[in-house]
Design a protein around this motif. Structure first.
Motif, short mmCIF file in Angstrom:
data_model
loop_
_atom_site.label_atom_id
_atom_site.label_comp_id
_atom_site.label_asym_id
_atom_site.label_seq_id
_atom_site.Cartn_x
_atom_site.Cartn_y
_atom_site.Cartn_z
N ALA A 102 25.63 3.85 2.45
CA ALA A 102 26.84 3.59 1.66
C ALA A 102 28.09 3.62 2.51
O ALA A 102 29.10 2.99 2.17
CB ALA A 102 26.95 4.61 0.52
N GLY A 126 26.73 7.42 -6.55
CA GLY A 126 25.28 7.34 -6.48
C GLY A 126 24.61 8.49 -7.20
O GLY A 126 25.22 9.19 -8.01
N ASN A 127 23.37 8.72 -6.88
CA ASN A 127 22.58 9.77 -7.52
C ASN A 127 22.04 10.79 -6.51
O ASN A 127 21.04 11.46 -6.76
CB ASN A 127 21.42 9.16 -8.31
CG ASN A 127 20.51 8.30 -7.45
OD1 ASN A 127 20.74 8.13 -6.25
ND2 ASN A 127 19.49 7.73 -8.07
N GLN A 128 22.69 10.89 -5.35
CA GLN A 128 22.22 11.78 -4.29
C GLN A 128 23.09 13.02 -4.11
O GLN A 128 23.00 13.68 -3.07
CB GLN A 128 22.18 11.00 -2.96
CG GLN A 128 21.28 9.79 -2.97
CD GLN A 128 19.82 10.17 -3.11
OE1 GLN A 128 19.35 11.08 -2.43
NE2 GLN A 128 19.10 9.48 -3.99
N SER A 163 26.09 9.47 -2.40
CA SER A 163 25.35 8.29 -1.96
C SER A 163 24.49 8.61 -0.75
O SER A 163 24.54 9.71 -0.19
CB SER A 163 26.32 7.14 -1.62
OG SER A 163 27.16 6.85 -2.72
N SER A 203 30.75 0.23 -1.81
CA SER A 203 30.41 0.58 -3.18
C SER A 203 31.53 1.42 -3.80
O SER A 203 32.11 2.29 -3.14
CB SER A 203 29.10 1.37 -3.22
OG SER A 203 28.80 1.78 -4.54
#
Length: 286
Positions: free
Chosen positions: A48, A59-61, A44, A55
């Motif tokens: 976050a 995520g996409n990081q 994230s 959450s």
């Protein structure tokens, strides 16, 4: 009648109730949640960490965070993973060999002072490692090993716990009659150890190996002292460098922590069955 029927069954044949499975699932979720949360933050962005409600989805990081971790200057994260693998593997192999050999000597060989030496080994378990740090640093300085991996590896080549554990397991797993028959057939002591003792204690070796590797991989205090300021850190020292500074970027720290945890998870998945088997066999023999 039903109670009598279950009493005749082995523990592994007794069916579990819904309460048992519910409890096991809850324990599994609570145990795995810290690792999962670490993965969520590692994937994230910065917000976050302070997001409310937090959450629970990744995520996409992840690749962005990992790229920052592996390219940061003065952290040497790639080298730290290699160094941790070298030190943990070397310490584990040496511990398995020396501790099993010493355990065999204490369990099956007769020599003067055997019981007194075993008491000394057990007493060393009561001494905190922190008390010997200064003396150990001085000794490594005399050997000119401070700042190198040798200073991390040498103190862990054998452990008192490993010697005691192997001694107890060998005493119950290897009958005295088997050792004596091998001696009558002309086998030397090392041949008895290699051909008779080692095959009989494989479950115990698996347990000790897993525990030793995890402890060596997660060791922080001594590597931090002897490797401080060098370009040869271990993974735990590199993680402390990630978490240092006036402003800590937690997504980087947890991304690095997740990478450092993956080898331990893989090792547990591979050797988990041997770990349970070794513990159960040791419990049955005792």
């Amino acid at each position: 009648m039903s109670t009598h029927r279950y009493a005749l069954r082995a523990p592994q044949d007794t069916p579990g109730t819904w309460k048992t499975y519910t409890g096991l699932v809850l324990i599994m979720i609570l145990s795995a949640f810290p690792v999962y949360w670490m993965f969520v933050i590692a994937t994230s962005a910065d917000e976050a960490v302070t997001k409310m409600p937090p959450s629970i989805l990744p995520g996409n990081q992840l690749m962005v965070n990992l790229n920052e971790v592996f390219t940061l200057q003065d952290v040497y994260f790639t080298a730290s993973l290699i160094n941790s693998f070298i030190t943990a593997t070397t310490i584990t192999l040496a511990t398995l060999f020396f501790c099993s050999l010493a355990g065999f000597a204490f369990a099956k060989l007769r020599f003067r002072g055997r019981n007194a030496l075993m008491v000394v080994v057990i007493l060393t378990l009561t001494v905190p490692n922190q008390l010997g740090v200064v003396a150990l640093y001085i000794v490594m300085g005399k050997l000119q090993w401070n700042g190198t991996l040798l200073a991390v590896i040498a103190p862990g080549l054998v452990s008192a716990f490993g010697v005691f554990y192997m001694r107890q397991f060998i005493a119950h797993a290897v009958p005295d009659e088997l050792v004596e028959s091998a001696r009558i057939d002309g086998a030397l002591t090392l041949r008895v150890y290699w051909n008779i003792v080692l095959p009989a204690i494989r479950p115990a070796l698996a347990v000790l190996g897993l525990l030793t590797f995890v402890m060596a991989w997660n060791d922080f205090q001594w590597p931090l002292i002897t490797l401080n300021g060098t370009e040869f850190p271990t993974s735990m020292v590199a993680l402390s460098d990630l978490a240092s500074g006036n402003y800590v970027i937690y997504r980087r720290v947890l991304a690095g922590a997740f990478v450092a945890t993956v080898p331990l998870i893989i090792l547990l998945l591979i050797g988990g069955r041997q770990l349970v088997r070794g513990i159960m066999e040791g419990a049955v023999k005792s």
